[in-house]
Write a protein that holds these residues in place. Structure first.
Motif, PDB file in Angstrom:
ATOM      1  N   ALA A   1       1.371  -1.074   0.466  1.00  0.00           N
ATOM      2  CA  ALA A   1       0.066   0.476  -0.061  1.00  0.00           C
ATOM      3  C   ALA A   1       0.826   1.195   0.018  1.00  0.00           C
ATOM      4  CB  ALA A   1      -1.378  -0.015   1.299  1.00  0.00           C
ATOM      5  N   ASP A   2       1.916   1.214   0.443  1.00  0.00           N
ATOM      6  CA  ASP A   2       2.952   2.140   0.470  1.00  0.00           C
ATOM      7  C   ASP A   2       3.853   2.655  -0.352  1.00  0.00           C
ATOM      8  OD1 ASP A   2       4.706   0.267   0.348  1.00  0.00           O
ATOM      9  OD2 ASP A   2       5.517   1.333   2.095  1.00  0.00           O
ATOM     10  N   GLY A   3       3.532   1.955  -1.538  1.00  0.00           N
ATOM     11  CA  GLY A   3       3.303   1.750  -2.908  1.00  0.00           C
ATOM     12  C   GLY A   3       5.429   1.363  -3.018  1.00  0.00           C
ATOM     13  N   ALA A   4       5.691   0.266  -2.405  1.00  0.00           N
ATOM     14  CA  ALA A   4       6.923  -0.306  -2.364  1.00  0.00           C
ATOM     15  C   ALA A   4       6.835  -1.637  -3.545  1.00  0.00           C
ATOM     16  CB  ALA A   4       7.855  -0.140  -1.154  1.00  0.00           C
ATOM     17  N   SER A   5       7.209  -1.964  -3.967  1.00  0.00           N
ATOM     18  CA  SER A   5       7.996  -3.161  -4.431  1.00  0.00           C
ATOM     19  C   SER A   5       8.825  -4.113  -4.405  1.00  0.00           C
ATOM     20  CB  SER A   5       7.827  -3.185  -6.264  1.00  0.00           C
ATOM     21  OG  SER A   5       6.470  -2.787  -6.190  1.00  0.00           O
ATOM     22  N   GLN A   6       8.176  -5.196  -4.119  1.00  0.00           N
ATOM     23  CA  GLN A   6       8.846  -6.556  -3.560  1.00  0.00           C
ATOM     24  C   GLN A   6       9.223  -7.874  -4.503  1.00  0.00           C
ATOM     25  OE1 GLN A   6       9.631  -7.188   0.442  1.00  0.00           O
ATOM     26  NE2 GLN A   6      10.802  -8.644  -0.003  1.00  0.00           N
ATOM     27  N   GLN A   7      10.340  -8.158  -5.247  1.00  0.00           N
ATOM     28  CA  GLN A   7      10.072  -9.865  -5.093  1.00  0.00           C
ATOM     29  C   GLN A   7      10.460 -10.785  -4.024  1.00  0.00           C
ATOM     30  OE1 GLN A   7       9.784 -10.735  -8.711  1.00  0.00           O
ATOM     31  NE2 GLN A   7       9.153  -8.922  -9.195  1.00  0.00           N
ATOM     32  N   VAL A   8       9.850 -11.658  -4.120  1.00  0.00           N
ATOM     33  CA  VAL A   8       9.664 -12.976  -3.300  1.00  0.00           C
ATOM     34  C   VAL A   8       9.664 -14.746  -4.038  1.00  0.00           C
ATOM     35  CG1 VAL A   8       9.162 -11.410  -1.659  1.00  0.00           C
ATOM     36  CG2 VAL A   8       7.118 -13.163  -2.617  1.00  0.00           C
ATOM     37  N   THR A   9      10.152 -15.663  -3.576  1.00  0.00           N
ATOM     38  CA  THR A   9      10.123 -16.486  -4.167  1.00  0.00           C
ATOM     39  C   THR A   9       8.672 -17.500  -3.462  1.00  0.00           C
ATOM     40  OG1 THR A   9      12.652 -16.760  -5.043  1.00  0.00           O
ATOM     41  CG2 THR A   9      11.006 -19.037  -4.568  1.00  0.00           C
ATOM     42  N   VAL A  10       8.112 -18.122  -4.206  1.00  0.00           N
ATOM     43  CA  VAL A  10       7.434 -19.133  -3.726  1.00  0.00           C
ATOM     44  C   VAL A  10       8.101 -20.001  -2.850  1.00  0.00           C
ATOM     45  CG1 VAL A  10       5.161 -20.344  -4.248  1.00  0.00           C
ATOM     46  CG2 VAL A  10       5.737 -18.403  -5.394  1.00  0.00           C
ATOM     47  N   GLY A  11       7.799 -20.165  -1.330  1.00  0.00           N
ATOM     48  CA  GLY A  11       8.277 -21.286  -0.474  1.00  0.00           C
ATOM     49  C   GLY A  11       7.939 -22.504  -0.312  1.00  0.00           C
ATOM     50  N   ALA A  12       6.150 -22.466  -0.656  1.00  0.00           N
ATOM     51  CA  ALA A  12       5.446 -23.030  -0.005  1.00  0.00           C
ATOM     52  C   ALA A  12       4.338 -23.139  -0.946  1.00  0.00           C
ATOM     53  CB  ALA A  12       5.308 -23.772   1.207  1.00  0.00           C
ATOM     54  N   VAL A  13       3.261 -24.647  -1.481  1.00  0.00           N
ATOM     55  CA  VAL A  13       2.328 -24.367  -1.651  1.00  0.00           C
ATOM     56  C   VAL A  13       2.116 -25.287  -1.426  1.00  0.00           C
ATOM     57  CG1 VAL A  13       0.786 -25.180  -3.675  1.00  0.00           C
ATOM     58  CG2 VAL A  13       2.968 -23.916  -4.371  1.00  0.00           C
ATOM     59  N   TYR A  14       0.596 -25.308  -0.534  1.00  0.00           N
ATOM     60  CA  TYR A  14      -0.325 -25.803   0.013  1.00  0.00           C
ATOM     61  C   TYR A  14      -1.763 -25.655  -0.327  1.00  0.00           C
ATOM     62  CZ  TYR A  14      -1.502 -20.793   1.593  1.00  0.00           C
ATOM     63  OH  TYR A  14      -2.541 -19.738   1.664  1.00  0.00           O
ATOM     64  N   ASP A  15      -2.744 -26.890   0.061  1.00  0.00           N
ATOM     65  CA  ASP A  15      -3.887 -27.158  -0.264  1.00  0.00           C
ATOM     66  C   ASP A  15      -5.444 -26.443   0.818  1.00  0.00           C
ATOM     67  OD1 ASP A  15      -5.445 -28.736  -2.052  1.00  0.00           O
ATOM     68  OD2 ASP A  15      -5.850 -29.915  -0.671  1.00  0.00           O
ATOM     69  N   ARG A  16      -5.176 -26.769   2.231  1.00  0.00           N
ATOM     70  CA  ARG A  16      -6.325 -26.165   2.952  1.00  0.00           C
ATOM     71  C   ARG A  16      -6.423 -24.311   3.173  1.00  0.00           C
ATOM     72  NH1 ARG A  16      -4.599 -31.251   6.803  1.00  0.00           N
ATOM     73  NH2 ARG A  16      -5.826 -33.242   5.945  1.00  0.00           N
ATOM     74  N   THR A  17      -7.002 -24.183   2.801  1.00  0.00           N
ATOM     75  CA  THR A  17      -7.295 -22.225   2.444  1.00  0.00           C
ATOM     76  C   THR A  17      -8.287 -22.049   3.177  1.00  0.00           C
ATOM     77  OG1 THR A  17      -8.952 -23.006   1.067  1.00  0.00           O
ATOM     78  CG2 THR A  17      -6.108 -22.965   0.252  1.00  0.00           C
ATOM     79  N   ASP A  18      -9.239 -23.184   4.475  1.00  0.00           N
ATOM     80  CA  ASP A  18      -9.918 -22.473   5.499  1.00  0.00           C
ATOM     81  C   ASP A  18      -9.575 -21.567   6.484  1.00  0.00           C
ATOM     82  OD1 ASP A  18     -12.092 -24.598   4.694  1.00  0.00           O
ATOM     83  OD2 ASP A  18     -10.351 -25.617   4.665  1.00  0.00           O
ATOM     84  N   LEU A  19      -8.156 -22.003   6.832  1.00  0.00           N
ATOM     85  CA  LEU A  19      -7.966 -20.061   7.685  1.00  0.00           C
ATOM     86  C   LEU A  19      -7.173 -19.691   7.383  1.00  0.00           C
ATOM     87  CD1 LEU A  19      -7.346 -23.007  10.464  1.00  0.00           C
ATOM     88  CD2 LEU A  19      -9.469 -21.485  10.553  1.00  0.00           C
ATOM     89  N   THR A  20      -5.981 -20.320   5.947  1.00  0.00           N
ATOM     90  CA  THR A  20      -4.896 -18.741   4.974  1.00  0.00           C
ATOM     91  C   THR A  20      -5.734 -17.872   4.355  1.00  0.00           C
ATOM     92  OG1 THR A  20      -3.904 -20.283   4.369  1.00  0.00           O
ATOM     93  CG2 THR A  20      -3.410 -19.647   6.729  1.00  0.00           C
TER      94      THR A  20
END
Length: 836
Positions: free
Chosen positions: A623-642
């Motif tokens: 939201a402050d306008g800054a950008s950043q590149q990150v690496t996907v470290g994990a892929v998960y299946d259960r999304t009910d809480l996150t």
């Protein structure tokens, strides 16, 4: 011809009244829902128009990370204020600071609110400030605040009281004033706590050099567009100047495309259901009366009337009834809209809807709908009446065919097979649109097959009555099976109403079961510290650190929410420490690992849709306008809480001044008593606004509590559709009883008692109602399963609720027969036998 129509209508007032009531209720329902949508839109527009006071231009951060009209933007440098004040045409400009700020009630608890809980600075220019002082004075010291009246009342606070505001740190304050938003006690249900400028910089912005925006008032003779054009050249990169009008339009567009669009669709669907049900009642009424007037139609043909004249006769009659009922329905719709407004306000949808607003679109929809539904419903019976041969005037003719045609059986069977197959394919393939299309086809197939199924269904449903109630039961069963088209017409209206109620009941039950399964699969700990689902609510992360040090606690992980752009798209993300979360939650990681505290993770579905995998580089914009590149470290299946994205605190904290935890999941050490741990956590949480410390089961229930109010409103609205259906059954019975006047007189002549006649009619009504209720239950359960499965929800049909629906259908069927059963039982025997 027209005079003959009015004479015929006046001579058959009972039949006319039944049709009028059906159309009236349907149009009333439709008009009421449309007017409520217009009123809500007007109210929201009024709120947005006043949200920025009488400012002409605002300077804000140019980065958009949320589609919500209330989505906060990042802060900007406070030096912009001096630059803006130096622009020619600026009469005044004031800094605006706004962020999360949760006002605590007199008892130290957070004041519940569906709207944002915000804090900021009090604007000294009354023309720029959308709030006005109702009591007290403006804040002067950093620890003085003005609070809005709604939350002063709910928190039992008054001028002079000491309380605290969570920003998210606890800030002790003194209430020095109470404000109102124009004439309202609050902006919707938004809690706004106003500090002095120094206090807002210290506690909300967390820096004297940062502000949220600049509110600008134009000098006389300078338009908003002209002022914005003058301001833009002095602005630094990453900021923008927008007019007040553009901000209002921006907010209204977001609401129109989001909440309001859904709201109108849902309300329109209910109105459509009511009119659809009314159409069956009207069709059944016209079908019976046209069948009863077979000799009359034939006599008109014998006297020279053509088929077109017979159809025109029925069409004019339908338009007269439809026109009168539609006009009455428009008036009734305003009253119904007022009741709906009170109902929605009682359930606190967040906007106070004052008065009623009617758009031209509402009238252009409701009036033609009422007329067309009546005309179309009468068209089929009119066409059948026009085919009567003139010779039929000289002899008795059958009122209607006793068995459905082979064409109906074939077409209905094919439609039913296609509809069921479409629903099954949509459910198995996760295609919601396909399952919904199959649901619509199911309704069509039900209408077509109704007369074919009515006879065997009525025979089965009426078997207990024939066995247990003697002659009245046998006669009732025979009457219900003798006219399958009539029985189907009366039952189908009820079937639709019951089917929609059952569909929603099963769908919500499946949704709850999905959430329960998701929470049970992801979290097996005993306790959750729940800060609620408010977008600006929650508690300071320090509470999680303190909870981890309790002797009973084996592991705890906090989870927050935020908005950012992920891979260029606006997204709502969860924020947490992945390495801590993996110790208390099982997210079913399929790629990579959550072991690192700085791990960025995405759901399996999102990774598949966007072509990502563990190791993919993804861009984040904050939201402050800054950008950043990150690496996907994990892929998960259960999304009910996150949800679909999990961003680590280490990344999120660098771009926000107010990190908030909305819930903390707590696991206990082996042997630690749950009651003791809950008491310790409750005491620990008290200074943080006393967020609820819940068991896992209570947490799941809390997540679905908002559904209860919605379902109560839905059931209340659908009740009208069922009432229309029951009026249709009563009207059908009344007309069929009138048709069988001679038959009932003969039964009385051969020894039937008045009680037996009443019993026969009541059992006939009950058979029709049970047929409609059973069909609606079956259809609703099937479609509820299909739509729920298409969304990935497990099938969970709540037996208690379905039992109540079945019982209500049976009771309603008995009630529908009260009036029709009274008249024939009390008539004179000889007069009944002599009836034509």
């Amino acid at each position: 011809m027209t005079g003959l129509v009015f004479k015929d209508l006046w001579g058959r007032k009972r039949r006319m009244a039944g049709s009028l009531v059906a159309v009236f209720l349907g149009v009333t329902f439709l008009t009421g829902t449309l007017v409520l949508g217009d009123t809500l839109a007007s109210s929201i527009d009024g709120y947005f128009s006043g949200a920025y006071g009488k400012s002409d231009v605002s300077v804000r951060n140019a980065t958009k990370v949320s589609d919500s009209p209330w989505g906060a933007r990042g802060q900007i440098d406070a030096s912009v204020l001096a630059k803006v004040r130096g622009v020619d045409g600026v009469a005044n400009a004031e800094p605006v600071i706004q962020g999360s700020g949760q006002l605590l009630a007199k008892d130290g608890t957070t004041i519940a609110s569906r709207g944002p809980r915000t804090a900021g600075n009090w604007l000294n220019d009354p023309k720029l400030n959308p709030y006005r002082l109702a009591e007290g004075r403006a804040p002067r010291a950093p620890d003085e605040v003005v609070i809005n009246k709604m939350f002063a009342d709910e928190g039992e606070l008054k001028v002079g009281d000491r309380t605290a505001v969570l920003t998210p740190e606890r800030v002790p304050v003194t209430v020095v004033g109470i404000s109102k938003f124009g004439d309202e006690d609050a902006f919707g249900e938004t809690s706004f706590t106003a500090f002095s400028l120094e206090g807002a910089q210290r506690y909300v912005a967390k820096s004297p050099g940062r502000i949220s925006s600049v509110a600008i008032r134009a000098a006389g003779g300078v338009s908003q567009d002209e002022l914005a054009a003058r301001v833009r050249p002095v602005l630094p990169a990453g900021t923008e100047a927008v007019t007040n009008r553009a901000q209002v339009d921006e907010g209204m567009t977001a609401v129109q495309d989001g909440f309001l669009k859904t709201f109108r669709i849902v309300l329109g669907a209910f109105g459509g259901v009511a009119l659809f049900v009314a159409a069956f009642s009207i069709h059944n009424t016209f079908a019976i009366t046209m069948a009863q007037r077979t000799r009359e139609s034939a006599l008109l043909r014998a006297l020279g009337a053509g088929r077109r004249q017979i159809v025109a006769f029925a069409g004019i009659e339908a338009l007269v009834i439809g026109g009168a009922a539609t006009l009455a329905g428009l008036a009734g719709g305003f009253g119904f809209a007022a009741l709906l407004r009170l109902l929605f306000t009682a359930f606190r949808i967040g906007i106070a809807m004052e008065g009623l607003t009617v758009s031209a679109t509402t009238l252009l929809v409701a009036v033609p709908a009422g007329l067309l539904v009546t005309l179309v419903a009468a068209l089929g019976p009119a066409l059948r009446a026009s085919r009567v041969r003139p010779l039929a005037a000289l002899r008795e003719v059958a009122a209607e065919p006793s068995r459905p045609s082979d064409t109906r059986l074939v077409v209905g069977g094919v439609l039913a097979a296609v509809a069921a197959g479409t629903v099954v394919l949509g459910a198995s393939g996760g295609q919601v649109a396909m399952a919904a299309a199959g649901a619509v086809l199911c309704l069509v197939a039900m209408v077509v097959l109704g007369p074919a199924v009515a006879r065997p269904a009525a025979a089965v449903t009426g078997a207990p009555a024939a066995r247990l109630r003697g002659v009245p039961g046998v006669l009732a069963r025979g009457n219900a099976t003798r006219s399958p088209r009539r029985t189907a017409g009366a039952a189908t209206a009820l079937m639709i109403g019951v089917g929609v109620v059952t569909l929603l009941t099963v769908f919500v039950g499946s949704l709850r079961a999905s959430l329960e399964d998701g929470v049970a699969g992801s979290f097996d700990g005993p306790l959750v510290v729940d800060g609620g689902g408010n977008e600006t609510g929650g508690f300071a992360p320090r509470l999680v650190d303190e909870a981890a040090r309790l002797p009973q606690v084996g592991g705890v992980a906090g989870l927050g929410t935020g908005n950012m752009r992920v891979g260029g798209r606006v997204a709502t993300v969860s924020v947490g420490d992945p390495s801590a979360l993996r110790r208390v939650l099982d997210l079913d990681v399929s790629q990579g690992s959550l072991a690192g505290p700085g791990t960025f993770a995405v759901s399996k579905k999102t990774a598949g849709d966007r072509g990502w995998h563990a190791g993919t580089r993804v861009g984040l914009t904050f939201a402050d306008g800054a950008s950043q590149q990150v690496t996907v470290g994990a892929v998960y299946d259960r999304t009910d809480l996150t949800g679909d994205y999990l961003v680590p605190w280490t990344i999120w904290d660098a771009h926000t001044e107010q990190p908030l935890v909305t819930r903390a999941f707590v696991d206990l050490k082996p042997g630690a008593p749950v009651a003791s741990a809950r008491a310790a956590l409750t005491a620990l949480a008290k200074p943080y606004g006393a967020p609820e410390v819940e068991t896992r089961d209570a947490f799941v229930t809390a997540q679905t509590s908002d559904m209860n109010g919605f379902i109560a409103v839905v059931y209340g609205m659908l009740a009208l559709a069922i009432i229309i259906a029951l009026l249709g059954i009563a009207n059908t019975l009344s007309l069929s009883v009138h048709e069988r006047t001679r038959e009932l007189g003969l039964l009385r002549a051969v020894g039937a008692t008045r009680a037996q006649i009443r019993s026969m009619i009541r059992w006939e009504s009950l058979i029709v109602a049970l047929f409609g209720t059973a069909g609606g239950l079956g259809l609703g359960v099937f479609l509820g399963w299909g739509l729920g499965a298409a969304l990935g929800n497990p099938f969970a049909a709540p037996p208690v609720q379905l039992g109540v629906i079945a019982l209500a259908g049976a009771v309603a069927g008995a009630l529908a027969a009260i009036r029709p059963a009274r008249r024939p039982a009390g008539g004179a025997i000889l007069a009944s036998i002599a009836a034509p």
